[in-house]
Design a protein around this motif. Sequence first.
Motif, PDB file in Angstrom:
ATOM      1  N   UNK A  93      16.754 -20.582   4.403  1.00  0.00           N
ATOM      2  CA  UNK A  93      16.403 -19.874   5.633  1.00  0.00           C
ATOM      3  C   UNK A  93      17.535 -19.967   6.661  1.00  0.00           C
ATOM      4  N   UNK A  94      18.118 -21.150   6.767  1.00  0.00           N
ATOM      5  CA  UNK A  94      19.207 -21.349   7.724  1.00  0.00           C
ATOM      6  C   UNK A  94      20.415 -20.490   7.387  1.00  0.00           C
ATOM      7  N   UNK A  95      20.573 -20.180   6.105  1.00  0.00           N
ATOM      8  CA  UNK A  95      21.686 -19.338   5.662  1.00  0.00           C
ATOM      9  C   UNK A  95      21.380 -17.849   5.786  1.00  0.00           C
ATOM     10  N   UNK A  97       7.108 -22.768   6.088  1.00  0.00           N
ATOM     11  CA  UNK A  97       8.520 -22.431   6.253  1.00  0.00           C
ATOM     12  C   UNK A  97       8.905 -21.075   5.652  1.00  0.00           C
ATOM     13  N   UNK A  98       8.022 -20.492   4.833  1.00  0.00           N
ATOM     14  CA  UNK A  98       8.400 -19.261   4.133  1.00  0.00           C
ATOM     15  C   UNK A  98       8.027 -18.027   4.957  1.00  0.00           C
ATOM     16  N   UNK A  99       8.585 -16.895   4.533  1.00  0.00           N
ATOM     17  CA  UNK A  99       8.340 -15.641   5.257  1.00  0.00           C
ATOM     18  C   UNK A  99       7.073 -14.934   4.797  1.00  0.00           C
ATOM     19  N   UNK A 146      11.999 -29.644  -2.437  1.00  0.00           N
ATOM     20  CA  UNK A 146      11.446 -28.308  -2.206  1.00  0.00           C
ATOM     21  C   UNK A 146      11.570 -27.824  -0.765  1.00  0.00           C
ATOM     22  N   UNK A 147      11.073 -28.620   0.147  1.00  0.00           N
ATOM     23  CA  UNK A 147      11.051 -28.151   1.534  1.00  0.00           C
ATOM     24  C   UNK A 147      12.460 -28.039   2.106  1.00  0.00           C
ATOM     25  N   UNK A 148      13.311 -28.995   1.781  1.00  0.00           N
ATOM     26  CA  UNK A 148      14.703 -28.952   2.248  1.00  0.00           C
ATOM     27  C   UNK A 148      15.410 -27.713   1.712  1.00  0.00           C
ATOM     28  N   UNK A 149      15.187 -27.411   0.448  1.00  0.00           N
ATOM     29  CA  UNK A 149      15.807 -26.248  -0.190  1.00  0.00           C
ATOM     30  C   UNK A 149      15.416 -24.959   0.518  1.00  0.00           C
TER      31      UNK A 149
END
Length: 200
Positions: free
Chosen positions: A98-100, A127-129, A90-93
């Motif tokens: 985000x990196x993309x 990590x989310x917006x 989940x977190x990696x995904x």
Amino acid sequence: MIKNIIFDVGMVLVNWDPHAAFQELGFDEKTEEAVGNATVYSDAWNESDRSVLDAEEQLAVFVQNAPEYEKEIRLFWENVARAIYQYDYSRTWIRELKQKGYHVYILSNYGKWTYEHTAEALSFLSDVDGQVFSFEVHQIKPEPEIYRTLLDKFNLVADECVFLDDRRENIEAAETQGIHTVLFTTYQDALEKLKTYGVM
């Protein structure tokens, strides 16, 4: 062009397994059935996601469903976190998306009590917006209002969003609001389906 990825939480980013919690708490088959039917498998559970009632009021509703199991219902309520854990991917995904350059949001039916007791399983929220949880707005999927709430709160264009959820009725409701969708079954399947929207 997709700019925003919207995730449901339960069965997409975290596992929701009440049976495991009941087993850990030592409930026999009869007790598990009674407690489950009084809580997680009842209409009252959906209303707990809406969180119009406070925690004690909500607990009282569950107890009314099976008063002879009050002790066990309270035990499960206090240990609801045992039913939830974050998937490895989940977190990696989320971070990869985000990196993309994608913006990532959460739209989830989630009760206030459960939210307050499962912070570890929800560590990806940092990590989310942005997010809209049902308990915050007293709306639940598949009600159309909650989708509008998310779009309006973050000034999102529906046609630039894709929403991933494991329940077909929630997907269909999102589509009525002009949001693209992926019916989530597995992580790998979702990656393939996202490619059809140009999300790599």
